[in-house]
Motif scaffolding. Structure first.
Motif, PDB file in Angstrom:
ATOM      1  N   ASP A 288       0.820  -1.211   0.000  1.00 35.90           N
ATOM      2  CA  ASP A 288       0.000   0.000   0.000  1.00 35.90           C
ATOM      3  C   ASP A 288       0.854   1.260   0.000  1.00 35.90           C
ATOM      4  N   HIS A 289       1.769   1.334   0.978  1.00 36.46           N
ATOM      5  CA  HIS A 289       2.593   2.535   1.120  1.00 36.46           C
ATOM      6  C   HIS A 289       3.774   2.213   2.028  1.00 36.46           C
ATOM      7  N   PRO A 290       4.983   2.653   1.679  1.00 39.01           N
ATOM      8  CA  PRO A 290       6.156   2.335   2.517  1.00 39.01           C
ATOM      9  C   PRO A 290       6.058   2.897   3.932  1.00 39.01           C
ATOM     10  N   TYR A 291       5.349   4.004   4.118  1.00 32.37           N
ATOM     11  CA  TYR A 291       5.244   4.595   5.455  1.00 32.37           C
ATOM     12  C   TYR A 291       4.484   3.691   6.436  1.00 32.37           C
TER      13      TYR A 291
ATOM     14  N   ARG B 169       5.618  11.405   1.067  1.00 36.63           N
ATOM     15  CA  ARG B 169       6.090  10.506   0.018  1.00 36.63           C
ATOM     16  C   ARG B 169       4.902   9.716  -0.490  1.00 36.63           C
ATOM     17  N   SER B 170       4.777   9.616  -1.796  1.00 43.80           N
ATOM     18  CA  SER B 170       3.655   8.895  -2.386  1.00 43.80           C
ATOM     19  C   SER B 170       4.003   7.412  -2.535  1.00 43.80           C
ATOM     20  N   SER B 171       3.083   6.658  -3.139  1.00 42.30           N
ATOM     21  CA  SER B 171       3.323   5.238  -3.424  1.00 42.30           C
ATOM     22  C   SER B 171       2.649   4.903  -4.745  1.00 42.30           C
ATOM     23  N   ALA B 172       2.923   3.715  -5.270  1.00 46.55           N
ATOM     24  CA  ALA B 172       2.355   3.315  -6.557  1.00 46.55           C
ATOM     25  C   ALA B 172       0.827   3.320  -6.498  1.00 46.55           C
ATOM     26  N   LYS B 173       0.260   2.837  -5.391  1.00 46.71           N
ATOM     27  CA  LYS B 173      -1.204   2.782  -5.284  1.00 46.71           C
ATOM     28  C   LYS B 173      -1.813   4.176  -5.133  1.00 46.71           C
ATOM     29  N   VAL B 174      -1.157   5.036  -4.379  1.00 45.73           N
ATOM     30  CA  VAL B 174      -1.655   6.408  -4.234  1.00 45.73           C
ATOM     31  C   VAL B 174      -1.606   7.122  -5.583  1.00 45.73           C
TER      32      VAL B 174
ATOM     33  N   ASP C 181      -5.412   7.571   6.257  1.00 46.42           N
ATOM     34  CA  ASP C 181      -4.748   8.824   6.631  1.00 46.42           C
ATOM     35  C   ASP C 181      -3.852   9.319   5.495  1.00 46.42           C
ATOM     36  N   LEU C 182      -3.085   8.386   4.921  1.00 41.14           N
ATOM     37  CA  LEU C 182      -2.162   8.751   3.843  1.00 41.14           C
ATOM     38  C   LEU C 182      -2.920   9.164   2.579  1.00 41.14           C
ATOM     39  N   VAL C 183      -4.002   8.444   2.271  1.00 45.86           N
ATOM     40  CA  VAL C 183      -4.796   8.795   1.092  1.00 45.86           C
ATOM     41  C   VAL C 183      -5.435  10.174   1.281  1.00 45.86           C
ATOM     42  N   TRP C 184      -5.953  10.420   2.495  1.00 47.36           N
ATOM     43  CA  TRP C 184      -6.541  11.738   2.754  1.00 47.36           C
ATOM     44  C   TRP C 184      -5.511  12.843   2.547  1.00 47.36           C
ATOM     45  N   MET C 185      -4.285  12.609   3.021  1.00 44.75           N
ATOM     46  CA  MET C 185      -3.221  13.596   2.845  1.00 44.75           C
ATOM     47  C   MET C 185      -2.939  13.829   1.357  1.00 44.75           C
ATOM     48  N   ALA C 186      -2.900  12.737   0.568  1.00 42.57           N
ATOM     49  CA  ALA C 186      -2.643  12.860  -0.869  1.00 42.57           C
ATOM     50  C   ALA C 186      -3.764  13.620  -1.569  1.00 42.57           C
ATOM     51  N   LEU C 187      -5.015  13.334  -1.189  1.00 46.67           N
ATOM     52  CA  LEU C 187      -6.149  14.040  -1.785  1.00 46.67           C
ATOM     53  C   LEU C 187      -6.144  15.512  -1.408  1.00 46.67           C
ATOM     54  N   ASP C 188      -5.796  15.795  -0.173  1.00 41.32           N
ATOM     55  CA  ASP C 188      -5.734  17.186   0.279  1.00 41.32           C
ATOM     56  C   ASP C 188      -4.671  17.955  -0.493  1.00 41.32           C
TER      57      ASP C 188
END
Length: 280
Positions: free
Chosen positions: A19-22, A104-109, A145-152
């Motif tokens: 999903d995400h390295p973080y 930092r983003s990820s492939a899925k994001v 949380d990470l997806v919300w940050m990316a969308l924001d």
């Protein structure tokens, strides 16, 4: 079976890394050892740990809230518990880094942002009646949380339903947003999201019924649009093996395991673990 919980935790980290390295490298450590324990309800490693004050038995937040909604009893000791008695186990933050300054983003994001941009273009071309809104599911609240940050960061408005909300708060409307972020276990049931026509599953659950129920929130009675279901799978990862486990579980649903002994069920779990580590 002595190392079963340890193997489950390692598999959890592999799934989270997809999903995400973080979720793996920047996850904040809990102040106790609950991180490696197995949830008594979903039988997965506990995510977003909570426990009732009456007995202190830990479980996933979304799992325990759903259990209280149904039975009002602890799933371990059967003690009477209430929503008010459930507390979050100590942890200062979900992440050990500042997401705003070290994003930092990820492939899925990246794939999600690309799909949302394409859906928005289609909405402008065909109108809201032709193309509905989008529901994004993940079993990890930290991934939301990470997806919300990316969308924001991308200036995309979104709403969210996860295990921190009670049942009566699930009556949220999509009228102010085109994207709804939903925890798979907290929002997979009890929601009617016919305003949406696209469901995106960011990850895979052990139980195929969780995924199916999530899809049914969009593809259900009253839906008038064509529905698109997308599932993100990382090539050559543990997720491909998990798909095989899902297929096996689906094949035996309502079959022999319904009346199997505890020994049979333990053997089935071992078989599934071996399947996850088998060569593709």
């Amino acid at each position: 079976m002595k190392n079963y919980a340890s193997i489950l935790e390692l598999l959890l980290r592999l799934r989270q890394a997809c999903d995400h390295p973080y979720l793996v490298f920047a996850a904040a450590l809990s102040k106790d050892s609950v991180r490696s324990k197995e949830c008594p309800l979903c039988l997965d490693v506990i995510d977003d740990a909570v426990a009732p004050r009456e007995c202190g038995h830990p479980a996933c937040r979304s799992c325990l809230l759903e259990c209280v909604q149904r039975t009002k009893r602890c799933p371990v000791c059967r003690a009477d518990i209430t929503f008010e008695s459930i507390g979050t186990l100590p942890r200062a933050t979900r992440f050990s880094v500042d997401l705003k300054t070290r994003w930092r983003s990820s492939a899925k994001v990246d794939a999600l942002l690309k799909d949302l941009a394409e859906i928005q273009t289609l909405r402008k071309q065909n109108g809201a009646e032709g193309v509905g809104k989008t529901v994004v599911f993940s079993q990890f609240t930290s991934m939301l949380d990470l997806v919300w940050m990316a969308l924001d960061r991308a200036k995309i408005k979104s709403l969210r339903i996860d295990g921190s909300r009670f049942e009566n708060e699930k009556e949220l409307s999509l009228s102010t947003s085109n994207v709804l972020l939903v925890s798979l276990r907290a929002g997979g049931v009890g929601l009617n999201l016919c305003a949406a026509s696209c469901a995106i599953l960011l990850d895979i659950h052990w139980n195929p019924q969780f995924d199916a129920q999530a899809q049914d929130r969009v593809h259900r009675h009253g839906q008038t649009r064509d529905v698109v279901i997308k599932r993100y799978i990382v090539n050559g990862s543990v997720e491909e093996q998990l798909l095989k486990v899902q297929k096996r579980k689906q094949d035996i649903a309502d079959g022999a395991l319904g009346a199997a002994t505890e020994k049979d069920k333990k053997q089935a779990k071992l078989t599934e673990l071996k399947l996850l580590f088998a060569e593709a």
